[in-house]
Scaffold this active site. Sequence first.
Site, mmCIF file in Angstrom:
data_model
loop_
_atom_site.group_PDB
_atom_site.id
_atom_site.type_symbol
_atom_site.label_atom_id
_atom_site.label_comp_id
_atom_site.label_asym_id
_atom_site.label_seq_id
_atom_site.Cartn_x
_atom_site.Cartn_y
_atom_site.Cartn_z
ATOM 1 N N GLU A 1 -14.484 -2.868 4.439
ATOM 2 C CA GLU A 1 -14.523 -4.282 5.503
ATOM 3 C C GLU A 1 -13.986 -3.965 6.857
ATOM 4 O O GLU A 1 -12.227 -4.070 6.677
ATOM 5 C CB GLU A 1 -13.202 -4.698 4.220
ATOM 6 C CG GLU A 1 -12.599 -6.171 4.548
ATOM 7 C CD GLU A 1 -14.139 -6.775 5.752
ATOM 8 O OE1 GLU A 1 -15.002 -7.215 5.275
ATOM 9 O OE2 GLU A 1 -13.666 -7.437 6.730
ATOM 10 N N SER B 1 -4.740 6.506 12.944
ATOM 11 C CA SER B 1 -4.465 6.682 14.311
ATOM 12 C C SER B 1 -5.298 6.846 15.353
ATOM 13 O O SER B 1 -6.533 7.165 14.825
ATOM 14 C CB SER B 1 -3.835 7.960 15.236
ATOM 15 O OG SER B 1 -4.420 9.151 14.478
ATOM 16 N N ASN B 2 -5.693 5.555 16.748
ATOM 17 C CA ASN B 2 -6.941 6.427 17.092
ATOM 18 C C ASN B 2 -7.253 7.898 17.851
ATOM 19 O O ASN B 2 -8.374 7.785 18.184
ATOM 20 C CB ASN B 2 -6.405 5.992 18.570
ATOM 21 C CG ASN B 2 -6.281 4.047 18.895
ATOM 22 O OD1 ASN B 2 -6.612 3.292 17.679
ATOM 23 N ND2 ASN B 2 -6.377 3.578 20.029
ATOM 24 N N GLU B 3 -6.381 8.250 16.739
ATOM 25 C CA GLU B 3 -7.077 10.214 17.890
ATOM 26 C C GLU B 3 -7.857 10.536 16.456
ATOM 27 O O GLU B 3 -8.553 11.246 16.904
ATOM 28 C CB GLU B 3 -5.533 11.233 17.729
ATOM 29 C CG GLU B 3 -4.947 11.215 19.171
ATOM 30 C CD GLU B 3 -3.893 9.976 19.638
ATOM 31 O OE1 GLU B 3 -3.744 9.391 18.162
ATOM 32 O OE2 GLU B 3 -3.888 9.491 20.585
ATOM 33 N N SER C 1 0.790 6.715 2.879
ATOM 34 C CA SER C 1 1.725 7.292 3.986
ATOM 35 C C SER C 1 3.654 8.475 2.930
ATOM 36 O O SER C 1 3.685 7.262 2.057
ATOM 37 C CB SER C 1 1.720 6.538 5.057
ATOM 38 O OG SER C 1 0.724 6.685 5.890
ATOM 39 N N GLN D 1 0.511 -1.471 0.329
ATOM 40 C CA GLN D 1 -0.226 0.069 0.167
ATOM 41 C C GLN D 1 0.523 0.912 -0.583
ATOM 42 O O GLN D 1 1.723 1.349 1.121
ATOM 43 C CB GLN D 1 -0.541 -0.284 1.540
ATOM 44 C CG GLN D 1 -1.584 1.278 1.469
ATOM 45 C CD GLN D 1 -2.361 0.952 2.673
ATOM 46 O OE1 GLN D 1 -1.846 0.603 3.900
ATOM 47 N NE2 GLN D 1 -3.508 1.640 2.976
ATOM 48 N N GLY D 2 0.759 2.217 -1.011
ATOM 49 C CA GLY D 2 1.127 3.583 -0.995
ATOM 50 C C GLY D 2 0.659 4.545 -0.541
ATOM 51 O O GLY D 2 0.242 4.540 -1.894
#
Lengths: 399, 384
Positions: A244, A384-386, A129, A126-127
């Site tokens: 998913e 992220s969780n944030e 980030s 996966q490209g």
Amino acid sequence: MDLRFTPEEIAFREEVRRFFREALPESIRRKMVDGRHLDKADIVAWQRILNARGWAVPDWPVEWGGTGWTPVQRYIFQEEMQQAPAPQPLGFGVNMVGPVIIAFGSEAQKRHYLPRIRNIDDWWCQGFSEPGSGSDLASLKTRAERVGDHYLVNGQKTWTTLAQHADMIFCLVRTNPRVKKQEGISFLLIDMKSPGITVRPIVTMDGGAEVNEVFFDDVEVPAENLVGEEGKGWDYAKFLLGHERTGIARVGVSKQRIRRLKELAALEPAGGGRRMIDDRRFREKIAAIEVELKALEMTQLRVVSAERQGRSKKPDPASSILKLKGSEIQQAVSELLMEVVGPYAMPYQPDEEGWNEPPIGADYAGPLAPTYFNWRKISIYGGSNEIQRNIVAKAILGL
Amino acid sequence: MDFDLTEEQRLLRDAVERLVAEEYDFDKRKAYAQEPAGFSPARWAQYAELGLLGLPFPEALGGVGGTPVETMLVMEAFGRGLVLEPYLATVVLGGGLLLLGGSAAQQQEMVPEIARGRLRLAFAFGERQARYDLADVATTATAAAGGGFVLSGAKGVVLHGDSADRLIVTARTAGGPREREGISLFLVDAQAAGVTVRGYPTVDGLRAAEIAFREVRLGPEALLGPRDHGLDLAERAIDLGIAAVAAEAVGAMSALHELTIDYLKTRKQFGVAIGSFQALQHRAVDMFVALEQARSMSYLATMMAEAEDALQRRRMLSAAKVQIGRSARFLGQQAIQLHGGVGMTMEYKAGHYFKRLAMIDTLFGDADHHLALVAESGGLIDAA
């Protein structure tokens, strides 16, 4: 309201469980139990076993190899797979690029790529980030300029998981720098053997190298490798990230790790002739996680039940809760799995090919601290969780 | 496996929610609390009329034949309204004990009277030295010459013990202190000679009592359930109580969370709604997660409350009580924090939810108590 599964669902669970017991190679199962690294051959072999059984891509439409299972069956399958414990099929293909190609790809792309994803003939990575674009993904800078019948790609991707094994990478690239940042992004499929691609490993704090930097230097990509329309890549990426979510809580994984934790706690000395499992404080720490996990399992069943009623065709916002809590619980279990061996968490024992030293302390101790280190990633990747909290605040609470 | 309500259950939920919305606003609740019993006899009569007081009882006993799901729906709505009436004490615990352990004669005598709103019960199980240990019973019932028993001892923090017509009392008929065996349950008339009831308000606005029994003479028909083996019965009723207060807590938490979100959207500081600040948004999300986890465990508690397998039932109900206690504490504290000064005032509803949630944790054993029970039972997941 009823907690019971139907006789058909119970029979299905038995069938799935039996399959995992009989078909999962013992060497792979052992590595999973011990928390050791799987190599490429393990993952490929297992996914091909699943594919031969017709179970590599349960969630896909039946015409592309899906199983047509109900949400409850899919849930049972996931849970049994996680508890076996068996590796998940490679998510970058099965859960990410596959569904995007099914939803937005051309007929030619579907016919070429989908069977190869199922059978892991192509290893996908996966490209998304980039060094400057993490949570603010839409600010990405990797450029793709249309030149005749191809795109010329220049830029850099990072945190690319298992790119060292990859045949293909799906990338978000900027095709138009003159419009609003979300509208100038396209979704490209790129052959990793293309001239101009360089992969450089990033060693993470656990000593492993599962992530990489990927550099693109005048890489030529055929125009037919564009998915859908130019400039719609951001929509496809949102589709992909929201798609998913079954199993995102990884309840089955946490259950299996807690079983393992209790097994080790019964073996590990606690001083004074006692075992760790006899230590009231340690038992209560485990129990506290078990309670949270039970609640999460029920939350997940609520989502599955709502899905089955067809009340939530779109990804349920509750899946953000599943990711938030699921990641916290997995991390908490990994912490206790390190604590359980006490001082024998300390010896550094590389988990790599060619390391044949006798184990220091118990043979299970080596991977426990590195796994704790490595699993900090779970609350960072995939939004992220944030970011998850931002999503819940906006989408559910209306803040 | 499903979490859906039947059509009747949806109608019931809507009816009780409407009743709470219409009859239980903040000012009305305050007035009810000032009545002599500490709650509203008019509301109690209305619950009887609506069939709520007979909800869990079979039709043959004047009830509606409901399951723990119906009780959950009522308790959740009551939690939203911070309802004061002794539904938990009389219908859930008292009625539950009669259904689970009562003789046919006891059931026929009392259950229809509960359903009609003419009989109120209280379950006197706690004692000063026992903390949350149901088996730590010092109250004694000794066999009297010519049949019957003599009851002596004291019970503490008996929910709605001051408005009950009859008390159901755990007492030791055999065995030593804290032994599981040797405990029996007795029906005691609150007016009987030798019974002293000291009623008082609780900090969350409800009522409870300290009750002393001084050589109270009981006939043989006062025994409820098996002699010397009453602890299982008490535990089963307490589990019904845990499921009920779990739902009540979820109702209170939902309402308190909504109140907080509304406040975040309307309160302006620095020229903007404070809900636009990320620090507060994330806190509100963590409260939401705590609420949903608690709701999940309330459902689990409801569906396990009558499970035959006692070990599984006890584990799951304890697990639910742990989650409820922890979620309620976090959500309650953060709700007050996010409201700032106004959350501290007696004149604002948030503090009343906060107080009720804090007290629900101490009912039937707090989170620490139940966590220890889960751990001692080997946890929820069997070892490999």
